[in-house]
Scaffold this motif. Structure first.
Motif, PDB file in Angstrom:
ATOM      1  N   LEU A 127      -6.902   0.708  31.685  1.00  0.00           N
ATOM      2  CA  LEU A 127      -7.682  -0.346  32.325  1.00  0.00           C
ATOM      3  C   LEU A 127      -8.495  -1.097  31.281  1.00  0.00           C
ATOM      4  O   LEU A 127      -9.035  -0.486  30.351  1.00  0.00           O
ATOM      5  CB  LEU A 127      -8.653   0.244  33.353  1.00  0.00           C
ATOM      6  CG  LEU A 127      -8.059   0.869  34.597  1.00  0.00           C
ATOM      7  CD1 LEU A 127      -9.138   1.628  35.364  1.00  0.00           C
ATOM      8  CD2 LEU A 127      -7.418  -0.187  35.465  1.00  0.00           C
ATOM      9  N   GLY A 170      -8.553  -4.905  40.501  1.00  0.00           N
ATOM     10  CA  GLY A 170      -9.205  -3.603  40.626  1.00  0.00           C
ATOM     11  C   GLY A 170      -9.998  -3.490  41.911  1.00  0.00           C
ATOM     12  O   GLY A 170      -9.938  -2.490  42.614  1.00  0.00           O
ATOM     13  N   SER A 229     -10.355   5.442  30.097  1.00  0.00           N
ATOM     14  CA  SER A 229      -9.664   4.302  29.511  1.00  0.00           C
ATOM     15  C   SER A 229     -10.075   4.152  28.055  1.00  0.00           C
ATOM     16  O   SER A 229     -11.220   4.409  27.699  1.00  0.00           O
ATOM     17  CB  SER A 229     -10.014   3.027  30.288  1.00  0.00           C
ATOM     18  OG  SER A 229      -9.346   1.917  29.736  1.00  0.00           O
ATOM     19  N   SER A 261     -12.040  -4.477  34.142  1.00  0.00           N
ATOM     20  CA  SER A 261     -11.404  -3.929  35.348  1.00  0.00           C
ATOM     21  C   SER A 261     -12.028  -2.588  35.719  1.00  0.00           C
ATOM     22  O   SER A 261     -12.279  -2.305  36.896  1.00  0.00           O
ATOM     23  CB  SER A 261      -9.903  -3.770  35.139  1.00  0.00           C
ATOM     24  OG  SER A 261      -9.290  -5.023  34.972  1.00  0.00           O
ATOM     25  N   TYR A 262     -12.284  -1.753  34.713  1.00  0.00           N
ATOM     26  CA  TYR A 262     -12.899  -0.456  34.964  1.00  0.00           C
ATOM     27  C   TYR A 262     -14.240  -0.624  35.678  1.00  0.00           C
ATOM     28  O   TYR A 262     -14.501   0.016  36.704  1.00  0.00           O
ATOM     29  CB  TYR A 262     -13.098   0.317  33.648  1.00  0.00           C
ATOM     30  CG  TYR A 262     -13.856   1.610  33.828  1.00  0.00           C
ATOM     31  CD1 TYR A 262     -13.196   2.785  34.158  1.00  0.00           C
ATOM     32  CD2 TYR A 262     -15.249   1.645  33.701  1.00  0.00           C
ATOM     33  CE1 TYR A 262     -13.897   3.964  34.344  1.00  0.00           C
ATOM     34  CE2 TYR A 262     -15.953   2.821  33.888  1.00  0.00           C
ATOM     35  CZ  TYR A 262     -15.273   3.975  34.208  1.00  0.00           C
ATOM     36  OH  TYR A 262     -15.964   5.148  34.415  1.00  0.00           O
TER      37      TYR A 262
END
Length: 185
Positions: free
Chosen positions: A119, A98, A143, A123-124
């Motif tokens: 995601l 990411g 997400s 990762s977000y």
């Protein structure tokens, strides 16, 4: 308005009896805005003076939007003002991917970072952190592993596609169970 001083560079148009609106914005365009050379002039012809692109299937599409933005700004071609979203969709299987995607989007000249659904939570938040470090805002999907409250707290500037927002709200309702009949009176 008649008392406002105008500089010599201002073109005055007699619009008596005409109807005028501000330029329109297309706020969620994908490849169609830049993938066909004839479309940018059609936006302007139809009153769309700004387009926010939301990335594409690969970095080359984002780079193409950035090139087109420069051509329009320099007068080499007719088209709307472009605000280019960078892609954070390919190979985001972990937080480091990411962060790399954000750095790639910044390097490509994107104006903002687009997040996608699917995601992981880690990762977000890595994308959100890297976007902030780079001075870029981020916008996009919600997400399933991140709440709307988390998106707002992380600084996400827009929540795209009402279906993803409604899906999240539906999950809240489902987890709360049926309402108590007394609360409805």
């Amino acid at each position: 308005a008649g008392d406002t001083p105008l500089g010599p560079e201002v073109q005055v148009i007699d619009a008596s009896g005409k109807f005028l609106i501000p330029g329109l914005w297309e706020m969620h365009a994908h490849g169609a805005a830049g993938g066909h050379r004839e479309l940018p002039p059609l936006f302007v012809t139809n009153g769309v003076t700004g387009v926010r692109t939301m990335g594409g299937a690969n970095r080359q599409i984002v780079q193409g939007f950035v090139r087109m933005r420069g051509e329009i700004a320099s007068g080499k071609r007719l088209g709307p003002r472009l605000v280019v979203g960078g892609l954070t969709l390919v190979n985001i299987s972990n937080p480091e991917n990411g962060r790399i995607a954000v750095r790639d989007a910044v390097q490509d000249g994107a104006d903002f970072i687009k997040v996608r659904d699917g995601l992981s939570r880690a990762s977000y938040f890595a994308i959100a952190d890297e976007a902030k470090k780079s001075g870029k805002t981020f916008a996009g999907h919600v997400s399933s592993e991140v709440s709307l409250e988390d998106c707002v707290a992380a600084g996400q500037k827009s929540l795209e596609h009402v279906a993803s927002v409604l899906g999240y709200l539906r999950s809240l309702i489902d987890s709360a169970g049926p309402p108590d009949a007394r609360s409805l009176t």
